[in-house]
Design a protein around this motif. Structure first.
Motif, PDB file in Angstrom:
ATOM      1  N   UNK A 134      35.079   9.925   3.561  1.00  0.00           N
ATOM      2  CA  UNK A 134      35.170   9.274   2.240  1.00  0.00           C
ATOM      3  C   UNK A 134      35.131   7.912   1.721  1.00  0.00           C
ATOM      4  N   UNK A 135      35.847   7.059   2.644  1.00  0.00           N
ATOM      5  CA  UNK A 135      36.097   5.460   1.790  1.00  0.00           C
ATOM      6  C   UNK A 135      34.875   4.933   2.139  1.00  0.00           C
ATOM      7  N   UNK A 136      34.099   5.551   4.413  1.00  0.00           N
ATOM      8  CA  UNK A 136      32.640   4.876   3.867  1.00  0.00           C
ATOM      9  C   UNK A 136      31.912   5.710   3.003  1.00  0.00           C
ATOM     10  N   UNK A 137      31.849   6.753   2.504  1.00  0.00           N
ATOM     11  CA  UNK A 137      30.517   7.211   1.548  1.00  0.00           C
ATOM     12  C   UNK A 137      31.141   6.944  -0.076  1.00  0.00           C
ATOM     13  N   UNK A 138      32.088   6.541  -0.273  1.00  0.00           N
ATOM     14  CA  UNK A 138      32.875   5.419  -1.165  1.00  0.00           C
ATOM     15  C   UNK A 138      31.731   4.121  -1.560  1.00  0.00           C
ATOM     16  N   UNK A 139      32.520   3.619  -0.264  1.00  0.00           N
ATOM     17  CA  UNK A 139      32.128   1.664  -0.138  1.00  0.00           C
ATOM     18  C   UNK A 139      30.251   2.117  -0.464  1.00  0.00           C
ATOM     19  N   UNK A 140      28.936   2.996   0.190  1.00  0.00           N
ATOM     20  CA  UNK A 140      27.947   2.819  -0.241  1.00  0.00           C
ATOM     21  C   UNK A 140      27.057   3.156  -0.975  1.00  0.00           C
ATOM     22  N   UNK A 141      28.225   4.370  -1.510  1.00  0.00           N
ATOM     23  CA  UNK A 141      27.567   4.889  -2.819  1.00  0.00           C
ATOM     24  C   UNK A 141      27.779   3.254  -4.224  1.00  0.00           C
ATOM     25  N   UNK A 142      28.266   2.873  -3.723  1.00  0.00           N
ATOM     26  CA  UNK A 142      28.979   1.447  -4.949  1.00  0.00           C
ATOM     27  C   UNK A 142      28.152   0.667  -4.500  1.00  0.00           C
ATOM     28  N   UNK A 143      27.675   0.488  -3.162  1.00  0.00           N
ATOM     29  CA  UNK A 143      26.655  -1.056  -2.921  1.00  0.00           C
ATOM     30  C   UNK A 143      24.767  -0.176  -2.840  1.00  0.00           C
ATOM     31  N   UNK A 144      25.016   1.181  -3.356  1.00  0.00           N
ATOM     32  CA  UNK A 144      23.410   2.172  -3.388  1.00  0.00           C
ATOM     33  C   UNK A 144      23.385   1.645  -4.680  1.00  0.00           C
ATOM     34  N   UNK A 145      24.581   1.282  -5.187  1.00  0.00           N
ATOM     35  CA  UNK A 145      24.428   1.339  -6.823  1.00  0.00           C
ATOM     36  C   UNK A 145      24.152  -0.054  -7.712  1.00  0.00           C
ATOM     37  N   UNK A 146      24.727  -0.853  -6.444  1.00  0.00           N
ATOM     38  CA  UNK A 146      24.712  -1.989  -7.257  1.00  0.00           C
ATOM     39  C   UNK A 146      23.457  -3.208  -6.711  1.00  0.00           C
ATOM     40  N   UNK A 147      22.790  -2.213  -5.518  1.00  0.00           N
ATOM     41  CA  UNK A 147      22.035  -2.832  -5.074  1.00  0.00           C
ATOM     42  C   UNK A 147      20.604  -2.547  -6.181  1.00  0.00           C
ATOM     43  N   UNK A 148      20.961  -1.086  -6.820  1.00  0.00           N
ATOM     44  CA  UNK A 148      19.376  -0.381  -7.691  1.00  0.00           C
ATOM     45  C   UNK A 148      19.825  -1.421  -8.723  1.00  0.00           C
ATOM     46  N   UNK A 149      20.684  -1.450  -9.448  1.00  0.00           N
ATOM     47  CA  UNK A 149      20.673  -2.269 -10.862  1.00  0.00           C
ATOM     48  C   UNK A 149      20.141  -3.886  -9.926  1.00  0.00           C
ATOM     49  N   UNK A 150      20.236  -4.604  -8.474  1.00  0.00           N
ATOM     50  CA  UNK A 150      19.651  -5.781  -8.319  1.00  0.00           C
ATOM     51  C   UNK A 150      18.075  -5.449  -8.228  1.00  0.00           C
ATOM     52  N   UNK A 151      17.950  -5.043  -7.387  1.00  0.00           N
ATOM     53  CA  UNK A 151      16.557  -4.632  -7.192  1.00  0.00           C
ATOM     54  C   UNK A 151      16.082  -3.982  -7.939  1.00  0.00           C
ATOM     55  N   UNK A 152      15.959  -3.171  -9.158  1.00  0.00           N
ATOM     56  CA  UNK A 152      15.374  -2.972 -10.194  1.00  0.00           C
ATOM     57  C   UNK A 152      15.333  -4.244 -11.180  1.00  0.00           C
ATOM     58  N   UNK A 153      15.749  -4.886 -11.872  1.00  0.00           N
ATOM     59  CA  UNK A 153      16.322  -6.785 -12.137  1.00  0.00           C
ATOM     60  C   UNK A 153      14.924  -7.443 -11.083  1.00  0.00           C
ATOM     61  N   UNK A 154      15.547  -7.403 -10.513  1.00  0.00           N
ATOM     62  CA  UNK A 154      14.765  -8.776  -9.144  1.00  0.00           C
ATOM     63  C   UNK A 154      13.385  -7.916  -9.558  1.00  0.00           C
ATOM     64  N   UNK A 155      12.795  -7.164  -9.023  1.00  0.00           N
ATOM     65  CA  UNK A 155      11.982  -6.434  -9.078  1.00  0.00           C
ATOM     66  C   UNK A 155      11.250  -6.712 -10.828  1.00  0.00           C
ATOM     67  N   UNK A 156      12.250  -6.122 -11.255  1.00  0.00           N
ATOM     68  CA  UNK A 156      11.271  -5.984 -12.784  1.00  0.00           C
ATOM     69  C   UNK A 156      11.353  -4.253 -12.680  1.00  0.00           C
ATOM     70  N   UNK A 157      11.746  -3.306 -12.460  1.00  0.00           N
ATOM     71  CA  UNK A 157      10.889  -2.120 -12.413  1.00  0.00           C
ATOM     72  C   UNK A 157      12.181  -1.742 -13.729  1.00  0.00           C
ATOM     73  N   UNK A 158      11.806  -1.121 -13.715  1.00  0.00           N
ATOM     74  CA  UNK A 158      12.701  -0.181 -15.130  1.00  0.00           C
ATOM     75  C   UNK A 158      13.809   0.045 -15.038  1.00  0.00           C
ATOM     76  N   UNK A 159      13.484   0.826 -16.730  1.00  0.00           N
ATOM     77  CA  UNK A 159      15.531   1.430 -16.784  1.00  0.00           C
ATOM     78  C   UNK A 159      14.971   2.720 -16.059  1.00  0.00           C
ATOM     79  N   UNK A 160      13.981   3.383 -15.984  1.00  0.00           N
ATOM     80  CA  UNK A 160      13.582   4.741 -15.903  1.00  0.00           C
ATOM     81  C   UNK A 160      13.617   5.376 -14.826  1.00  0.00           C
ATOM     82  N   UNK A 161      13.128   3.515 -13.902  1.00  0.00           N
ATOM     83  CA  UNK A 161      13.859   4.232 -12.089  1.00  0.00           C
ATOM     84  C   UNK A 161      15.144   3.470 -11.792  1.00  0.00           C
ATOM     85  N   UNK A 162      15.696   2.037 -12.849  1.00  0.00           N
ATOM     86  CA  UNK A 162      17.211   2.589 -12.098  1.00  0.00           C
ATOM     87  C   UNK A 162      17.691   4.349 -12.343  1.00  0.00           C
ATOM     88  N   UNK A 163      17.729   5.083 -13.170  1.00  0.00           N
ATOM     89  CA  UNK A 163      17.696   5.808 -14.191  1.00  0.00           C
ATOM     90  C   UNK A 163      17.439   7.167 -12.660  1.00  0.00           C
TER      91      UNK A 163
END
Length: 94
Positions: free
Chosen positions: A40-69
């Motif tokens: 559960x701890x590992x999954x929680x940390x990976x979930x947070x990392x996934x969302x944070x990286x999704x935000x960063x990658x979408x921003x740096x690659x200039x992918x739209x909000x649709x892809x982030x959603x």
């Protein structure tokens, strides 16, 4: 950063399946609670990392909000992060 996001997507998917497919049944059917805590701890940390990286990658690659959603919804569904990794994050797709 994209490679890290790909690895995180796969690990988050594995941790999701391990949590709900293995350790939750152990907890409630066999009364073995300890694996659920650590997974559960590992999954929680990976979930947070996934969302944070999704935000960063979408921003740096200039992918739209649709892809982030799409990434956000994928983080909530079993097997969906594997689909995201295959469809959106493979080197040919990126």
């Amino acid at each position: 950063m994209l490679k890290l996001f790909r690895v995180t997507a796969i690990l988050e998917g594995i941790s999701y399946l391990a949590l709900f497919g293995v350790t939750m049944p152990l907890k409630y059917w066999a009364n073995i609670t300890e694996p659920n805590i650590y997974v559960g701890y590992a999954h929680g940390a990976l979930f947070i990392a996934f969302i944070a990286l999704a935000l960063l990658v979408c921003y740096t690659k200039k992918w739209g909000v649709k892809r982030f959603i799409i990434f956000g919804i994928a983080s909530l569904l079993p097997f969906a992060t594997f689909y995201v990794e295959e469809k959106y994050l493979k080197p040919a797709a990126a």
